[in-house]
Design a protein around this motif. Sequence first.
Motif, mmCIF file in Angstrom:
data_model
loop_
_atom_site.group_PDB
_atom_site.id
_atom_site.type_symbol
_atom_site.label_atom_id
_atom_site.label_comp_id
_atom_site.label_asym_id
_atom_site.label_seq_id
_atom_site.Cartn_x
_atom_site.Cartn_y
_atom_site.Cartn_z
ATOM 1 N N GLY A 90 0.823 -1.202 0.000
ATOM 2 C CA GLY A 90 0.000 0.000 0.000
ATOM 3 C C GLY A 90 0.859 1.254 0.000
ATOM 4 N N GLY A 91 0.191 2.392 -0.153
ATOM 5 C CA GLY A 91 0.919 3.652 -0.144
ATOM 6 C C GLY A 91 0.116 4.762 -0.750
ATOM 7 N N LEU A 92 0.820 5.832 -1.060
ATOM 8 C CA LEU A 92 0.212 7.021 -1.658
ATOM 9 C C LEU A 92 0.560 7.064 -3.140
ATOM 10 C CD1 LEU A 92 -1.196 9.806 -1.432
ATOM 11 C CD2 LEU A 92 1.057 10.754 -0.827
ATOM 12 N N VAL A 93 -0.451 7.273 -3.958
ATOM 13 C CA VAL A 93 -0.240 7.319 -5.407
ATOM 14 C C VAL A 93 -1.154 8.372 -6.002
ATOM 15 C CG1 VAL A 93 -1.935 5.498 -5.862
ATOM 16 C CG2 VAL A 93 -0.063 5.887 -7.485
ATOM 17 N N GLN A 94 -0.732 8.967 -7.096
ATOM 18 C CA GLN A 94 -1.580 9.933 -7.778
ATOM 19 C C GLN A 94 -2.640 9.236 -8.604
ATOM 20 O OE1 GLN A 94 1.079 12.511 -10.003
ATOM 21 N NE2 GLN A 94 1.173 13.959 -8.301
ATOM 22 N N ALA A 95 -3.714 9.930 -8.844
ATOM 23 C CA ALA A 95 -4.777 9.392 -9.682
ATOM 24 C C ALA A 95 -4.203 8.984 -11.038
ATOM 25 C CB ALA A 95 -5.880 10.416 -9.856
ATOM 26 N N GLY A 96 -4.650 7.827 -11.514
ATOM 27 C CA GLY A 96 -4.140 7.282 -12.761
ATOM 28 C C GLY A 96 -2.964 6.347 -12.575
ATOM 29 N N GLY A 97 -2.431 6.314 -11.364
ATOM 30 C CA GLY A 97 -1.281 5.471 -11.085
ATOM 31 C C GLY A 97 -1.655 4.041 -10.756
ATOM 32 N N SER A 98 -0.642 3.285 -10.395
ATOM 33 C CA SER A 98 -0.819 1.856 -10.119
ATOM 34 C C SER A 98 -0.138 1.473 -8.812
ATOM 35 C CB SER A 98 -0.212 1.014 -11.248
ATOM 36 O OG SER A 98 -0.837 1.270 -12.485
ATOM 37 N N LEU A 99 -0.676 0.450 -8.201
ATOM 38 C CA LEU A 99 -0.064 -0.179 -7.042
ATOM 39 C C LEU A 99 -0.293 -1.679 -7.124
ATOM 40 C CD1 LEU A 99 -1.087 2.074 -3.989
ATOM 41 C CD2 LEU A 99 1.219 1.753 -4.886
ATOM 42 N N ARG A 100 0.600 -2.421 -6.508
ATOM 43 C CA ARG A 100 0.431 -3.867 -6.433
ATOM 44 C C ARG A 100 0.479 -4.279 -4.965
ATOM 45 N NH1 ARG A 100 4.447 -8.835 -7.923
ATOM 46 N NH2 ARG A 100 2.905 -10.321 -8.715
ATOM 47 N N LEU A 101 -0.620 -4.823 -4.510
ATOM 48 C CA LEU A 101 -0.693 -5.320 -3.145
ATOM 49 C C LEU A 101 -0.320 -6.798 -3.110
ATOM 50 C CD1 LEU A 101 -4.049 -3.724 -1.923
ATOM 51 C CD2 LEU A 101 -1.740 -2.732 -1.947
ATOM 52 N N SER A 102 0.315 -7.198 -2.028
ATOM 53 C CA SER A 102 0.648 -8.594 -1.813
ATOM 54 C C SER A 102 0.127 -9.035 -0.453
ATOM 55 C CB SER A 102 2.166 -8.808 -1.850
ATOM 56 O OG SER A 102 2.714 -8.437 -3.086
ATOM 57 N N CYS A 103 -0.211 -10.286 -0.361
ATOM 58 C CA CYS A 103 -0.653 -10.852 0.910
ATOM 59 C C CYS A 103 -0.015 -12.224 1.062
ATOM 60 C CB CYS A 103 -2.166 -10.965 0.948
ATOM 61 S SG CYS A 103 -2.798 -11.877 2.378
ATOM 62 N N ALA A 104 0.834 -12.339 2.044
ATOM 63 C CA ALA A 104 1.507 -13.602 2.317
ATOM 64 C C ALA A 104 0.771 -14.328 3.435
ATOM 65 C CB ALA A 104 2.953 -13.352 2.714
ATOM 66 N N ALA A 105 0.459 -15.583 3.191
ATOM 67 C CA ALA A 105 -0.291 -16.382 4.153
ATOM 68 C C ALA A 105 0.582 -17.460 4.765
ATOM 69 C CB ALA A 105 -1.503 -17.016 3.465
ATOM 70 N N SER A 106 0.430 -17.643 6.054
ATOM 71 C CA SER A 106 1.127 -18.735 6.713
ATOM 72 C C SER A 106 0.206 -19.943 6.755
ATOM 73 C CB SER A 106 1.513 -18.320 8.136
ATOM 74 O OG SER A 106 0.347 -18.130 8.914
ATOM 75 N N GLY A 107 0.701 -21.049 7.209
ATOM 76 C CA GLY A 107 -0.128 -22.221 7.357
ATOM 77 C C GLY A 107 -0.252 -23.018 6.073
ATOM 78 N N SER A 108 -0.887 -24.153 6.209
ATOM 79 C CA SER A 108 -1.019 -25.055 5.073
ATOM 80 C C SER A 108 -2.370 -24.852 4.393
ATOM 81 C CB SER A 108 -0.880 -26.498 5.542
ATOM 82 O OG SER A 108 -1.892 -26.784 6.492
#
Length: 115
Positions: free
Chosen positions: A9-27
């Motif tokens: 996450g973060g701050l971005v200007q309109a028209g921009g892009s971000l890539r979120l990641s989610c790392a999960a533990s466990g099986s």
Amino acid sequence: QVHLVESGGGLVQAGGSLRLSCAASGSRFSISVMGWYRQAPGKERESVATITGHNTSTYADSVKGRFTISRDNAKNTVYLQMNSLTPEDTAVYYCNQYMLGYTYWGQGTQVTVSS
């Protein structure tokens, strides 16, 4: 015990892009339905995108064509690529895992889109 840790996450200007990641533990990540939700100030949490273990995905109408959810089962990670961001996308984004009748949430990551 399942732990979900979001990042990107973060701050971005309109028209921009971000890539979120989610790392999960466990099986059993590979058989889980993974999802991204968001909650803007003063609003209820809403579903943004989900993806099944078979890579079937669904999207909220408001993000179709702009956001893409994907997963890497080898890394126990789910992603949300967000393009053409608008100020209306500003929210805390939460990762969600649904597995065998149980639901787990991450702590959330803030996305702020400036106009």
